[in-house]
Scaffold this active site. Structure first.
Site, PDB file in Angstrom:
ATOM      1  N   HIS A  89      -6.394   2.428   7.187  1.00  0.00           N
ATOM      2  CA  HIS A  89      -7.222   3.051   6.154  1.00  0.00           C
ATOM      3  C   HIS A  89      -6.617   4.348   5.640  1.00  0.00           C
ATOM      4  O   HIS A  89      -6.888   4.770   4.525  1.00  0.00           O
ATOM      5  CB  HIS A  89      -8.618   3.368   6.715  1.00  0.00           C
ATOM      6  CG  HIS A  89      -8.680   4.682   7.442  1.00  0.00           C
ATOM      7  ND1 HIS A  89      -8.286   4.816   8.759  1.00  0.00           N
ATOM      8  CD2 HIS A  89      -9.042   5.931   7.029  1.00  0.00           C
ATOM      9  CE1 HIS A  89      -8.416   6.081   9.121  1.00  0.00           C
ATOM     10  NE2 HIS A  89      -8.870   6.773   8.104  1.00  0.00           N
ATOM     11  N   CYS A  90      -5.816   5.011   6.469  1.00  0.00           N
ATOM     12  CA  CYS A  90      -5.452   6.411   6.256  1.00  0.00           C
ATOM     13  C   CYS A  90      -4.220   6.555   5.366  1.00  0.00           C
ATOM     14  O   CYS A  90      -3.138   6.077   5.724  1.00  0.00           O
ATOM     15  CB  CYS A  90      -5.190   7.078   7.606  1.00  0.00           C
ATOM     16  SG  CYS A  90      -4.592   8.778   7.465  1.00  0.00           S
ATOM     17  N   PRO A  91      -4.321   7.236   4.222  1.00  0.00           N
ATOM     18  CA  PRO A  91      -3.150   7.380   3.357  1.00  0.00           C
ATOM     19  C   PRO A  91      -2.030   8.188   3.991  1.00  0.00           C
ATOM     20  O   PRO A  91      -0.857   7.926   3.755  1.00  0.00           O
ATOM     21  CB  PRO A  91      -3.714   8.076   2.109  1.00  0.00           C
ATOM     22  CG  PRO A  91      -4.972   8.740   2.561  1.00  0.00           C
ATOM     23  CD  PRO A  91      -5.528   7.870   3.640  1.00  0.00           C
TER      24      PRO A  91
END
Length: 360
Positions: A89-91
């Site tokens: 999920h984490c950019p």
């Protein structure tokens, strides 16, 4: 610096790596946190007790805590010794996974993935609940925090992704999301195939550094800041930064396939990770809603062009984004009702783009 327009743009930006990279758990704004201002239950699943009511402990802005480098010889360049721990999920973590794959280093650096959903109420750690037995199969740990505390027994801050772990010691050695790709590109050349792109070419390094800082502050950072604006004026400041910069990038990409002509560099990765989350997360949830990504012809086709490359597309998981930014954690629906958006339609990322036709 060969591109003087970048120097001019950079003069108006104050760059910092001390960011609120994951505001979703910590903001008092209901935009970012559906639990804000609610009385919370305590949860204890036998392994992890909720510390949500202690969230102020993790509210401070926080920069990377571990910055050991390969380029200065502190870390040995040893194949099959390191493991990237990240969340889909984490950019900030996504960019490192893409970079490793683009460089072909996935053959010598393994990766483990934490669950985008934490145990109900836990805000300061990430867990391997996607793996059999809730344990990372290489590191043998239940939570990423265990690797942080092996590196520093007194560590009491948030554990963040990405985290590069030395599998020989089990310790986190680097969680510097903004420089880790550069470290791999410079120090791991022995293991980079000839067919891999040069993500940090020598003749463009000062330009790449400048544009990376511009995108960091006006895109990567600014969308988060808009999402937990402390006031209408604060929100408007970051909102304007985002769309002024997107307009500027739209013009830049009108005349070239990638941000630096016909070659992919690490700054393309840094921009892509925010673009791929823009319409799903930032436009809807953080009120960064003047335009969608799909309303920018050049940026949208550019993003689809990158998505079509396996290192980008295979490391882009829209379902994990939905889970983390809207479902938040494993709190039961009856205790915290929330709506998980069904759109936008993820399949449009598979549609054709015009970049190869326009630029070859």
């Amino acid at each position: 610096m060969s591109d003087q327009t970048l120097q001019k743009e950079l003069e108006n930006i104050e760059v910092t790596d001390t960011l609120q990279a994951c505001p979703i758990d910590f903001s008092q704004s209901k935009v970012a946190n559906p639990r804000a201002h609610q009385k919370q239950k305590e949860y204890d699943n036998g392994k992890d007790k909720s510390n949500f009511n202690e969230r102020e402990k993790f509210s401070a802005y926080q920069g990377p805590q571990f910055k050991a480098r390969f380029t200065d010889g502190t870390l040995p360049v040893t194949p099959n010794r390191y493991r990237l721990i990240w969340s889909r999920h984490c950019p900030w973590a996504n960019r490192i996974a893409i970079g490793i794959d683009l460089l072909g280093l996935d053959q010598v650096i393994s990766n483990g993935i934490v669950d985008p959903l934490r145990p109900a109420g836990v805000v300061g750690d990430w867990f391997f609940t996607l793996d059999d037995g809730d344990v990372d199969p290489v590191l043998g740990i239940h939570s990423l925090g265990e690797a942080y505390r092996l590196a520093d027994p007194s560590y009491d801050k948030r554990t963040t992704v990405p985290a590069l772990v030395d599998t020989q010691t089990g310790k986190v050695v680097n969680n510097d999301y903004n420089n880790l790709i550069k470290e791999f590109a410079l120090a791991w050349q022995e293991y980079v195939p000839e067919t891999a792109p040069d993500l940090y070419p020598k003749n463009l390094r000062s330009d790449i550094d400048a544009l990376s800082d511009i995108i960091l502050m006006d895109i990567n950072y600014a969308v988060n800041e808009a999402g937990h604006g402390r006031s209408q004026a604060d929100y408007r400041k970051w909102y304007d930064k985002v769309f002024n910069r997107l307009d500027w990038l739209e013009e830049r990409l009108a005349n070239q396939r990638y941000l630096f002509g016909d070659q992919i560099t690490l700054v393309d990765i840094n921009l892509y990770v925010t673009l791929s989350r823009f319409d799903l997360v930032f436009y809807q949830k953080y009120f960064v809603n003047k335009k969608r990504l799909v309303d920018y012809p050049n940026l949208w086709n550019y993003a689809k062009d990158l998505y079509a490359i396996p290192a980008f597309g295979d490391n882009t998981n829209f379902e994990s984004m939905r889970q983390r930014f809207y479902e938040v954690d494993h709190t039961p629906q009856e205790d915290l009702p929330r709506i998980i958006p069904l759109g936008p339609d993820d399949s449009i990322w598979e549609e054709a783009n015009d970049r190869a036709e326009k630029f070859g």
